[in-house]
Scaffold this active site. Structure first.
Site, short mmCIF file in Angstrom:
data_model
loop_
_atom_site.label_atom_id
_atom_site.label_comp_id
_atom_site.label_asym_id
_atom_site.label_seq_id
_atom_site.Cartn_x
_atom_site.Cartn_y
_atom_site.Cartn_z
N LYS A 109 1.01 -0.81 0.25
CA LYS A 109 0.22 0.06 -0.36
C LYS A 109 0.70 0.81 0.04
O LYS A 109 1.76 1.30 0.88
CB LYS A 109 -0.87 -0.17 1.04
N ASP A 244 -16.79 0.28 -0.08
CA ASP A 244 -15.41 -0.30 -0.53
C ASP A 244 -14.43 -0.59 0.88
O ASP A 244 -13.52 -0.96 0.44
CB ASP A 244 -14.54 0.77 -1.62
N ASN A 245 -14.86 -0.26 1.30
CA ASN A 245 -14.06 -0.35 3.08
C ASN A 245 -14.99 -1.47 3.86
O ASN A 245 -14.49 -1.45 5.18
CB ASN A 245 -13.36 0.80 4.07
P1 AMP Z 1 -9.73 4.56 1.19
O1 AMP Z 1 -9.87 5.94 1.32
O2 AMP Z 1 -8.60 4.44 1.10
O3 AMP Z 1 -10.97 3.99 1.54
O4 AMP Z 1 -9.69 4.75 -0.28
C1 AMP Z 1 -10.66 5.38 -1.70
C2 AMP Z 1 -9.90 5.28 -2.99
O5 AMP Z 1 -9.34 6.42 -3.32
C3 AMP Z 1 -9.57 3.96 -3.29
O6 AMP Z 1 -9.89 3.53 -4.55
C4 AMP Z 1 -8.02 4.14 -3.16
O7 AMP Z 1 -7.33 3.91 -4.47
C5 AMP Z 1 -7.99 5.91 -3.85
N1 AMP Z 1 -6.29 6.44 -3.39
C6 AMP Z 1 -6.65 6.89 -1.91
N2 AMP Z 1 -5.42 7.87 -1.77
C7 AMP Z 1 -4.82 7.67 -2.50
C8 AMP Z 1 -3.46 8.05 -3.52
N3 AMP Z 1 -3.32 9.12 -3.01
N4 AMP Z 1 -3.79 7.78 -4.88
C9 AMP Z 1 -4.10 7.25 -5.77
N5 AMP Z 1 -5.24 6.80 -5.37
C10 AMP Z 1 -5.95 7.09 -3.84
MG MG Z 2 -10.52 1.64 0.86
#
Ligand code: AMP
Ligand code: MG
Length: 472
Positions: A109, A244-245
């Protein structure tokens, strides 16, 4: 020593529609911060020398047998459907089947952009990587299903956030990275073949006894009921319970702006992006039901008899609030030392929680101290506690050994937010002492550990962390 990972990659054998092949993007100067030898052993991973592991877990060298890919998924974010999310800053290297027979994903990650990155840089900074490392391992120590941390690597690069910050990569381990959103993406697109294959895959990987899509729904529901109840029992607030989480395996996943409560209040929110309090502490059970309803909607698309499927799925989802309430009651009974059930238990538990909320009582320390002199000290007005304690003492007269029950479900240690922040600040300055100390103390959260008494202390006024930020 050579790093050896006995990969067996079932996800990479699924159709191309499920992912995009994507290698991690190399980083400038990978340096190994942490490697979880205990977890590695269970997984059948043999560690290599430090530089080799830095290269592998930083993404510079793809280990033999890995088939890196970014997974596709979609999901509801704060109630709004986003048709395509996917791994935007992560790649799945592959899977191992451990000595315990469990298949686990190994994911990097913060490993660089993928076709799903949209505007993002695909990177992570050190803070959220260390936060996820510590908090997910603490969750495991608490006995709560969770993704885990196998390694953390500093990249030697800066990532640009509000300011340039040191970059890092976390190696995350999960029973799988299947999410409610993994089902939603195929259902929303009408790709029923893929939906069916995914359902079969999830059943065989996680719930081999489940009967078809509705059996899967029931199993995921029960796993979420278990998980959310355990969160409630330790005062954990996930912060971003988007679909998605929400893990199909029932693990805590995607540690972003999560935090444990210090003083108890049901409306506690930390996440800076959760202005409406959608994911506040006490809302988590309702949100879990909402997420399972989204899974039901997705799974139904593949059923030949829609009407019957809707009826069955509705029954499964509608049973969830009662299951949650029942499990919650069982858990909180145990937290106050009750093993048998009696009328009035709910009122007794609520009575304590209300008094705690009105008296800024520390959630963890109050429960841990029940039955000792220290319990009343947690309340701004200790008389309020004495009052409750009187009826509690009446009730536990019918119990055998309440304290032995309580000490197993009321931790002495949680990863307190102010300590996690302090740990991150020190690490940014190159000092990892607190990071390692937190990991070692939090591996045994139910043992009183006199040397770590300082880690039990709630934050002072100045130390309180008001807001937590997404892990980007
Ligand atoms: P999350 O907040 O981890 O649940 O992420 C939500 C979405 O945003 C997912 O599709 C992640 O892969 C994408 N995402 C979050 N941070 C980044 C980043 N720095 N670069 C690219 N995609 C991101
Ligand atoms: Mg996520």
């Amino acid at each position: 020593m050579t790093l050896t990972i006995p990969f067996d990659n079932s996800y990479a054998r699924l159709p191309n529609a499920f992912y995009a092949r994507q290698a991690p993007v190399p980083v400038q100067a990978p340096r190994l911060i942490a490697f979880n030898a205990d977890l590695a052993r269970i997984m059948g991973v043999s560690p290599g020398d430090v530089q080799e592991m830095a290269e592998a877990f930083g993404g510079n060298k793809i280990p033999d047998g890995a088939e890196p890919l970014a997974q596709l998924y979609s999901g509801h974010q704060f109630g709004h459907y986003n048709p395509q999310l996917g791994d935007g800053r992560a790649v799945l290297l592959g899977e191992t089947v451990g000595s315990d027979g469990v298949r686990r994903d190994i994911q990097l990650k913060g490993s660089g952009p993928t076709p799903f990155s949209r505007q993002g840089d695909g990177r992570a900074w050190l803070g959220p990587v260390l936060r996820e490392y510590v908090v997910s391992e603490a969750m495991h120590g608490l006995g709560i299903p969770t993704t885990r941390a196998l390694a953390a690597v500093e990249t030697g690069e800066f990532v640009l956030r509000e300011r340039p910050l040191p970059g890092a990569v976390l190696t995350r381990v999960a029973q799988s990275h299947l999410r409610v959103g993994t089902f939603q993406v195929f259902a929303a697109r009408g790709q029923l073949d893929s939906l069916q294959k995914l359902t079969e895959y999830a059943v065989s990987r996680h719930y081999p006894d489940a009967d078809g899509p509705m059996g899967l729904l029931r199993s995921v529901r029960d796993a979420q009921v278990n998980l959310i109840t355990l969160w409630m029992g330790v005062g954990f607030i996930h912060g971003v319970m988007n679909t998605d989480n929400c893990s199909i395996a029932g693990e805590t996943i995607d540690y972003g702006p999560c935090a444990f409560m210090d003083s108890y209040h049901p409306n506690t929110v930390f996440s800076s992006i959760d202005q409406m309090g959608r994911y506040a502490y006490a809302n988590q059970p309702d949100i879990a039901v909402w997420n399972i309803a989204q899974l039901a909607t997705a799974l139904i698309q593949q059923m030949p008899d829609k009407e019957a499927a809707v009826e069955e799925a509705t029954g499964i989802v509608h049973a969830m609030p009662d299951l949650l309430q029942q499990k919650w009651l069982d858990r909180f009974r145990a937290k106050i030392g009750l093993t048998n059930q009696k009328d009035g238990d709910l009122e007794l538990i609520s009575g304590l929680l209300t008094r705690m909320a009105n008296n800024q009582a520390d959630f963890t320390n109050t429960f841990r101290a029940l039955g000792t002199e220290q319990a009343r000290d947690q309340f701004t007005d200790p008389n309020v506690f004495d009052d409750w304690s009187e009826s509690w003492r009446q009730r536990i007269r019918h119990e055998e050994g309440p304290s032995s029950v309580m000490l197993k479900v009321n931790p002495a240690f949680i990863p307190r937010n102010h300590r996690v922040e302090e740990m991150i600040e020190a690490a940014v300055q190159g000092d990892y002492t607190l990071f390692h100390r937190l990991n070692s103390v939090l591996a045994h959260p139910y043992s009183d550990n006199p040397e770590a008494a300082d880690l039990k202390r709630p934050p002072t006024e100045n130390e309180i962390v008001q807001a937590t930020f997404c892990g980007t």
